[in-house]
Design an enzyme around this catalytic site. Structure first.
Site, PDB file in Angstrom:
ATOM      1  N   ASP A 193     -11.944  28.602 -15.658  1.00  0.00           N
ATOM      2  CA  ASP A 193     -11.842  27.755 -14.458  1.00  0.00           C
ATOM      3  C   ASP A 193     -13.000  28.076 -13.520  1.00  0.00           C
ATOM      4  OD1 ASP A 193     -11.032  26.286 -12.268  1.00  0.00           O
ATOM      5  OD2 ASP A 193      -9.515  27.761 -11.643  1.00  0.00           O
ATOM      6  N   ASP A 235      -9.114  26.098  -9.138  1.00  0.00           N
ATOM      7  CA  ASP A 235      -7.896  25.285  -9.017  1.00  0.00           C
ATOM      8  C   ASP A 235      -6.863  25.652 -10.073  1.00  0.00           C
ATOM      9  OD1 ASP A 235      -9.024  24.245 -11.285  1.00  0.00           O
ATOM     10  OD2 ASP A 235      -8.877  22.142 -10.660  1.00  0.00           O
ATOM     11  N   ASP A 253     -12.154  24.036 -16.948  1.00  0.00           N
ATOM     12  CA  ASP A 253     -12.993  22.858 -16.758  1.00  0.00           C
ATOM     13  C   ASP A 253     -14.324  23.029 -17.484  1.00  0.00           C
ATOM     14  OD1 ASP A 253     -14.402  24.597 -14.926  1.00  0.00           O
ATOM     15  OD2 ASP A 253     -12.839  24.110 -13.457  1.00  0.00           O
ATOM     16  N   ASN A 302      -4.468   8.837 -34.470  1.00  0.00           N
ATOM     17  CA  ASN A 302      -3.155   8.367 -34.918  1.00  0.00           C
ATOM     18  C   ASN A 302      -2.435   7.566 -33.845  1.00  0.00           C
ATOM     19  OD1 ASN A 302      -0.810   8.489 -36.889  1.00  0.00           O
ATOM     20  ND2 ASN A 302       0.107   9.351 -35.023  1.00  0.00           N
ATOM     21  N   ASP A 349      -7.466  14.831 -35.122  1.00  0.00           N
ATOM     22  CA  ASP A 349      -6.077  15.265 -35.025  1.00  0.00           C
ATOM     23  C   ASP A 349      -5.182  14.461 -35.971  1.00  0.00           C
ATOM     24  OD1 ASP A 349      -3.918  16.691 -33.536  1.00  0.00           O
ATOM     25  OD2 ASP A 349      -3.346  14.653 -32.981  1.00  0.00           O
ATOM     26  N   GLU A 371      -7.577  17.556 -39.382  1.00  0.00           N
ATOM     27  CA  GLU A 371      -6.374  18.388 -39.372  1.00  0.00           C
ATOM     28  C   GLU A 371      -5.482  17.942 -40.530  1.00  0.00           C
ATOM     29  OE1 GLU A 371      -2.452  19.575 -36.720  1.00  0.00           O
ATOM     30  OE2 GLU A 371      -3.406  17.643 -36.482  1.00  0.00           O
TER      31      GLU A 371
HETATM   32 MG    MG Z   1     -10.860  24.058 -12.542  1.00  0.00          MG
END
Ligand code: MG
Length: 762
Positions: free
Chosen positions: A148, A152, A156, A235, A462, A505
């Protein structure tokens, strides 16, 4: 007298034999050579010893072994021989020294025995890393819980960018980021817009800033030889995707209705083969149909009489249009109607045994439900129609159902199919043979074009086994072939000379998984970690190389350039440390096995720190944030309370493990560096060792194999036992390049300690 005479004659003969006579007709010297000993013992260092040579003739010495030396090697008459040897690094050894006269006669010999060497601890001495990362090593990042940057509590893109040095230090060449698109969940596997990015991941908490930061991340990573793989979910989309919201509001008229798997009568449409994405009962069979509330002509406005028949096992409702007087709700009722739109409860009157009735004015745009409680939907108290059979026909009884409990409607309802959850409606690509011409296919592919422009080098796909549940083994690989070709073509068109990377996957047994190489260049080999735990926990290590090499061979039989993606665990599985009994020694060995095996290895965020956790309390417990410093905060906000803070001690942190030479983190770093240094380890062919292999039941705890690439060849040895093993090799073990645990050499006999691993450059 006679006895004295015999003694005198003997004395004369003896003097004659010894050359003591000076008579000119007798030889003055009888050639003779003798040695003071028949055996000399030297220590392992070869320190000098001496032998006394007595001779009356010229002589020379010859040596049976070149490790022994004698000085002088020739002479005339008596001499002192200095006997020495090269240092012995192995077991005891023997040489023979032979002394002969000039005619090659009078051979006299003595042995030189040198003691065995002491065991020498192995100290790895790898070649200097030239800075070219060859390993293909990929690190799986959960964007929301990795790093981070703005405090927050949510990971990110800037956070990831700030940790590129860490990732580079791990030897990583690619990052697989968890889904980065706008989403309604914390994990992101329900994508609401494929064409932009999650605002939470941007420094200004907007999608625009997220895109800007993502572009910056791609560029900064590339400068460190790291490429970015995005996680794409093909999917299904999220329920809050604008495409699906349009369908919800207008199931029959939406311009996006072809993007989803929709039906007004699923059973009939599946039976008629109209729905390629779903094969019905014969398919793998995950998921279900869900009614779309509202939209279309499913509502009603007017006066209706409702009659519930609760007498038999199957419950029925009969609805009739009427002009009879309206009744007020029965507050003491045991059966109720929930009328949709500005929902309100109406209690029915029991007019005879288990027959309940009421007349109402209704105004609903989605229909109604029956409930047996006025306060709860729980415990099967909600009754509706069956999926595909919930439309009432006035005057005719409709069978009720309290498992599906679809809204009871007045017109043709629309149902959507979802493999996973109602919040994840399955996308529709039509007939698999022509999927590339479906609207959803191209709409999503165009968004990949955009991210290629940002600098990504690949995708992780995925849930690819669920895209087509019907004819899974053919349909999905063929769909994926079209998808890969579409993306790779765009990648080349963007100016890249290499190929776009894509890994699926394919969470299936190996035998089905391998068929997916018909469509994709890489698939996850979900059985790899089972081989690791079988080797480490069950002591079946001698099967490891055979089985892993076997996977790779079978993949290449389908696709010659197949890249087998190998990993311990991922975000959907219990942590590797759990299966390894939270044993640091075993976790280190699992790391060493991963990073010395053929295939493309992945490290899952936190695995390099020894994170543990199971899914039993929630998936969040296997998705724990990285603990960067001993005392600092972690990016845990989106995980709520489902974080094991007892695990996140200061000692497990990156900071602490970086300071500890023997830490798990440093094992990952050391083995990754060696893998990056040597082409054979990075991309070589894995073959069982000639002696210590799957056929050698004497050493079940030894996993031993070669990695070969051109002239580059490495020997990998792991001992998964809790005791040391002595292994005799004919390979050249003079250049160890990596070591976990303990290992020592006595000549070519390797003593490898408990849960220890060693790699030699041959
Ligand atoms: Mg952040």
């Amino acid at each position: 007298m006679k006895k004295l005479l015999l003694l005198a004659i003997s004395a004369v003969l003896l003097l004659s034999a010894c050359g003591g006579s000076s008579e000119p007709d007798k030889p003055s010297v009888v050639p003779a050579i003798s040695l003071s000993t028949t055996s000399v013992t030297l220590d392992a260092s070869g320190a000098v010893s001496t032998v006394t040579l007595t001779a009356n003739v010229a002589w020379s010495a010859s040596l049976s072994e070149n490790w022994v030396s004698v000085s002088p090697l020739s002479g005339n008459g008596n001499a002192t021989l200095n006997v020495s040897a090269q240092a012995n690094t192995g077991t005891a050894r023997t040489a023979t020294v032979t002394i002969k006269d000039a005619d090659g006669k009078l051979p006299r010999t003595f042995s030189v025995i040198q003691s065995e060497a002491g065991a020498v601890d192995i100290v790895p001495a790898p070649d200097a890393f030239d800075g070219t990362k060859r390993s293909g090593l990929t690190y799986q990042i959960l964007v929301y819980s990795f790093a981070d940057s703005d405090g927050d509590g949510v990971g990110d893109f800037k956070g990831i960018e700030s940790k590129l040095d860490y990732l580079d230090g791990l030897g990583v060449t690619a990052l697989w980021l968890s889904p980065a698109h706008p989403t309604s969940s914390y994990h992101g596997y329900d994508v609401n817009d494929y064409n932009t990015l999650n605002p939470l991941y941007g420094s200004a908490h907007t999608s625009a800033s997220a895109e800007e930061d993502f572009r910056s991340l791609c560029t900064a990573a590339k400068a460190k030889g790291i490429t970015i793989y995005m996680d794409y979910v093909l999917n299904h989309s999220g329920k809050d995707n604008e495409w699906f919201k349009s369908v919800l509001s207008n199931p029959t008229g939406s311009e996006y209705k072809e993007y989803y798997v929709l039906s007004s009568d699923p059973d009939a449409d599946v039976a008629a083969g109209k729905i390629d994405n779903y094969g019905g009962a014969s398919s793998p069979g995950m998921g279900g149909w869900h009614q779309i509330s509202g939209g279309g002509n499913v509502g009603y406005k007017g006066r209706l009489h409702f009659k519930l028949d609760w007498t038999g096992a199957t419950k029925y409702i009969t609805v009739t249009e009427t002009t009879d007087a309206v009744q007020s709700s029965n507050s003491a009722a045991t059966k109720w109607l929930w009328i949709g739109t500005n929902g309100h409860l109406e209690g029915l009157y029991e007019t005879s045994a288990n027959i309940f009735e009421i007349t109402l004015d209704v105004d609903t745009d989605w229909g109604f439900l029956v409930r047996t409680s006025s306060t709860s939907w729980d415990g099967g108290t909600k009754y509706g129609g069956k999926a595909g059979a919930s439309k009432v026909t006035f005057g005719q009884p409709l069978a009720l159902d309290n498992s599906t409990a679809s809204n009871i409607v007045f017109g043709e309802a629309t149902y959507y199919f979802a493999s996973f959850d109602t919040s994840m409606p399955d996308l529709n690509y039509g007939k698999y043979t022509d999927a590339k011409n479906s609207k959803a296919f191209e709409a999503i592919a165009k968004t990949v074009d955009k991210w290629i422009g940002f600098g990504i080098g690949g995708l992780r796909l995925d849930a690819v086994i669920w895209i087509y549940q019907s004819n899974n083994g053919n349909a999905n690989p063929e769909f994926l072939r079209q998808w890969y070709e579409r993306c790779n073509t765009a990648y080349h068109a963007a100016g890249h000379s290499d190929d776009f990377f894509m890994v699926g996957e394919t969470w299936l047994g190996h035998d089905v998984e391998r068929t997916y190489y018909k469509g994709l260049p890489s698939c996850f080999e979900f059985e790899f970690f089972g081989q690791v735990t079988n080797a480490i926990n069950n002591k079946n290590a001698n099967q490891f190389a055979k089985n892993v090499a076997g996977y790779i061979t079978s993949h290449k039989a389908v696709r010659s350039d197949a890249v087998t993606s190998i990993f311990l665990t991922n975000h959907d599985q219990n942590r590797a440390a759990e299966d390894l009994g939270k044993s640091a020694a075993k976790e280190k060995q699992a790391a060493a096995m991963l990073l010395t095996s053929a295939g493309k290895p992945y490290i899952y965020q936190g695995e390099e720190l020894g994170y543990w956790g199971t899914k039993s309390g929630g998936d969040e417990y296997v998705r724990t944030p990285i603990k960067w410093t001993k005392t600092g905060d972690v990016a845990s906000k989106l995980l709520g309370s489902k974080v094991d803070n007892s695990m996140l001690s200061s000692s497990i942190s990156v900071e602490a493990q970086s300071e500890t030479e023997s830490s798990l983190l440093n094992v990952y770093k050391a083995f990754a560096k060696v893998r990056n240094t040597y082409p054979a380890l990075a991309n070589g062919t894995m073959t069982e060792h000639g002696t210590y292999n799957s056929s050698n039941g004497t050493y079940p705890t030894i996993a031993c194999w070669y990695m070969t690439s051109g002239s580059d060849k490495m020997l990998v040895v792991h001992n998964t036992d809790t005791s040391a093993k002595n292994l005799a090799f004919t390979d050249d073990l003079s250049k160890p390049v990596a070591l976990l645990g303990t290992a020592a050499l006595r000549g070519n006999t390797l003593t490898i300690g408990a849960n220890s691993s060693v790699v030699f450059k041959l």
